[in-house]
Structures are given as C-alpha cells and as structure tokens.
Write a protein that holds these residues in place. Sequence first.
Motif, PDB file in Angstrom:
ATOM      1  N   ASP A 169      45.280  21.809 -30.412  1.00  0.00           N
ATOM      2  CA  ASP A 169      43.912  21.422 -30.097  1.00  0.00           C
ATOM      3  C   ASP A 169      43.914  20.195 -29.175  1.00  0.00           C
ATOM      4  O   ASP A 169      44.698  19.270 -29.352  1.00  0.00           O
ATOM      5  CB  ASP A 169      43.185  21.099 -31.406  1.00  0.00           C
ATOM      6  N   ARG A 170      43.006  20.197 -28.184  1.00  0.00           N
ATOM      7  CA  ARG A 170      42.990  19.102 -27.205  1.00  0.00           C
ATOM      8  C   ARG A 170      42.710  17.752 -27.863  1.00  0.00           C
ATOM      9  O   ARG A 170      43.250  16.726 -27.465  1.00  0.00           O
ATOM     10  CB  ARG A 170      41.945  19.386 -26.127  1.00  0.00           C
ATOM     11  N   GLU A 171      41.853  17.767 -28.849  1.00  0.00           N
ATOM     12  CA  GLU A 171      41.525  16.521 -29.546  1.00  0.00           C
ATOM     13  C   GLU A 171      42.756  15.952 -30.241  1.00  0.00           C
ATOM     14  O   GLU A 171      43.005  14.743 -30.216  1.00  0.00           O
ATOM     15  CB  GLU A 171      40.416  16.773 -30.571  1.00  0.00           C
TER      16      GLU A 171
ATOM     17  N   ALA B 214      45.136  14.490 -27.669  1.00  0.00           N
ATOM     18  CA  ALA B 214      44.664  13.169 -27.236  1.00  0.00           C
ATOM     19  C   ALA B 214      45.026  12.106 -28.275  1.00  0.00           C
ATOM     20  O   ALA B 214      45.447  10.997 -27.920  1.00  0.00           O
ATOM     21  CB  ALA B 214      43.154  13.205 -27.019  1.00  0.00           C
ATOM     22  N   GLU B 215      44.899  12.442 -29.546  1.00  0.00           N
ATOM     23  CA  GLU B 215      45.242  11.489 -30.610  1.00  0.00           C
ATOM     24  C   GLU B 215      46.727  11.148 -30.576  1.00  0.00           C
ATOM     25  O   GLU B 215      47.115   9.992 -30.784  1.00  0.00           O
ATOM     26  CB  GLU B 215      44.873  12.062 -31.973  1.00  0.00           C
TER      27      GLU B 215
ATOM     28  N   HIS C 257      45.218  18.186 -39.164  1.00  0.00           N
ATOM     29  CA  HIS C 257      44.094  18.179 -38.227  1.00  0.00           C
ATOM     30  C   HIS C 257      43.056  19.240 -38.595  1.00  0.00           C
ATOM     31  O   HIS C 257      41.848  18.965 -38.609  1.00  0.00           O
ATOM     32  CB  HIS C 257      44.609  18.416 -36.808  1.00  0.00           C
TER      33      HIS C 257
END
Length: 329
Positions: free
Chosen positions: A311-313, A316-317, A275
């Motif tokens: 990480d929030r992203e 979410a993934e 990521h």
Amino acid sequence: MSERAYRVDTTPRLAQWRIETLSSCTYRKSDPFKIGLWNWYLAVEKNKQLYVKLYPEVSSLTREQPPIASFVIKIVSPASPNRKTLIHPGISDKQLKNSDDFVWATDTLLSGRLIIDVEFLDLKIAPPSGGEPASIWTSYQIEKQSTTTVLNSLSWMLAEGIHTDITINAADGSIGAHRAVLATRSPVFRSMFSHNLREKELSTVNISDMSFDACQAFLNYIYGNFKQDEFLNHRIALLQAADKYDMSDLKEACHESLTEDIDTKNVLERLQVAHLHHLPKLKRSCMRYLVNFGKIYEICEDFNAFLLGADRELIAEIFQEVLGAWKGF
C-alpha cells in the motif's frame, strides 16, 4: 552453618523457622517457603533491637497479584523460663510486595534458640478486573475449579459434537458448533442468529477464507480450549477472524503474540498485517526491527518485491522511518 539453619517448616497455613543461635549484629534470611500461591522469606536482624521481616519472593505473580495477608507472628524462646513468647498484635489484610512492607521491631533481645512462628489466617488477592479481594482458600479456589470444569465441559461439547445446532463450513471441511456459545463470544455471530439471515435459516456459517485447521483453532479459542502450538501456527488467520467477528480479546492476544518473535523471514508479512488490521504496536516493532536494527539491508530482494505490491501509505511510512533514522546519525 548447616542447610537446616535456613529451612522453614510449613503446613498449609503455618510456617516455623527454628534458629539455633543468633549472635549480636547478625542478619539472617531463610530459604524460600511456599504458603498459598507465593514463595515467602523470613529474615531476622539482631542489633540494638530484634527485627523480623516477612515478605513474598519477587516474581511476576507478586507484581500482578500481590498477597493481601492476615497473620499472627510470634517469636518463641524455647530455652527461656516459661518458654518466653513475644506475640505481635496481629496483621489484618495487609498487602505485601517487598521486604519493607512488614518489619517487626522489638526491644526484647532474646538469646539462644529462637522459633519464628507465622500462622496465616487468610491470604487474599484482588481480581485482575477489579472488585473486592477474595480469599485464595475459599472463593478463589472454588471459582478456579468451577471455571476449569466449565471450560473442560465446553471443550468436550465441541470435540464430541454434543447437541450441536450449527455447522461451520471452512474452506476444506466442516465443524459442528453451538449457536449459544458463538453468540456469547461474538456480537457478529449473535446478530446472525438473532435476525432472519441465511445463517439462521440454514443453520450454517460459511467461513470459506479459513482452512479447516485454522477454523478449528478459532473454535477452540472460543470454547476456552487454548492450545499454544495451534494458536502460534494460525495467529494471522485468527487475527483476521477476530477482526471479522469483532472479538477484541482474540485480536489483542494475536497482536501481542505477533510482536514477540519478529525475524527476517516474517517481518514483511507482519508489517503488512499490522497495516491492514491497524495494529500500532506490531507496526512500530516491525519498523524498528527493519530500520533501527538495519535488518532492511539483509533482505533487500524481499524488501524490493514487497514494495511492488505494498500500500502506498505504508510505503510512505517506511521511507519516513528511514529518513528519520538517517537524521539521527
């Protein structure tokens, strides 16, 4: 039939297969024999016609660098009057990948003992980067030897500190290096040494985020002194250095390697690395390992701790991947 019946005798460019008898409606394939970089096979079939095949053994080398062959092939009948010989008109620069690429069919059905004689006039390979094919017996071998000699010399320069003109300061030690070599391999280093920056003035480069051992592995890669164990032990540090110093070849090498040995102990770290450094193949591999193969349930405690700092992203993934997998059931 004896083992000798399938053996092909060779010199560096000549192959001869001696067949004692070949009855009608017969197919026979030789043992593999080495000419140039490849293992080869000869095959004969006697039916209404006599067929002879020559082809390289299926391998990664044949797929990646198939031989481009020029050769003269003959069928000799030693026991016949005047030692009867059939000679193929000749093959020039023909790429051979499989058993169908060269098939010689002749209506003359020779009997008794036969000799299949193949004289290789040249064998070429196309450079991986493109361009005209080069002979393995001339320019290829010279180029290979020259490259090996240069890399050995560069490695020796680094190991012995010969005429170093820059000092690399790692977190726990220093290594002497050469501006010209570093500048050639990295545009970031080239910019440092071309402008009036601190590194140029003081003849030092501080890489405080790398250990001495990782920094040594980084320099060994730059100087062409690849060491597999060293590379495997420091892949993530090397990946970070590749990003920092804009070395796409090293980044891709680390990316590919990190996808090859994912397990429950390293998958979360690799997912985070993928990521951070925008490595799509590694990220997909980690997601698939965790979700599609259900390994996420085997490391529940580690996964929950990972979610607290991720990480929030990325979180979410992961959950999108989980939801997608559930829909698939």
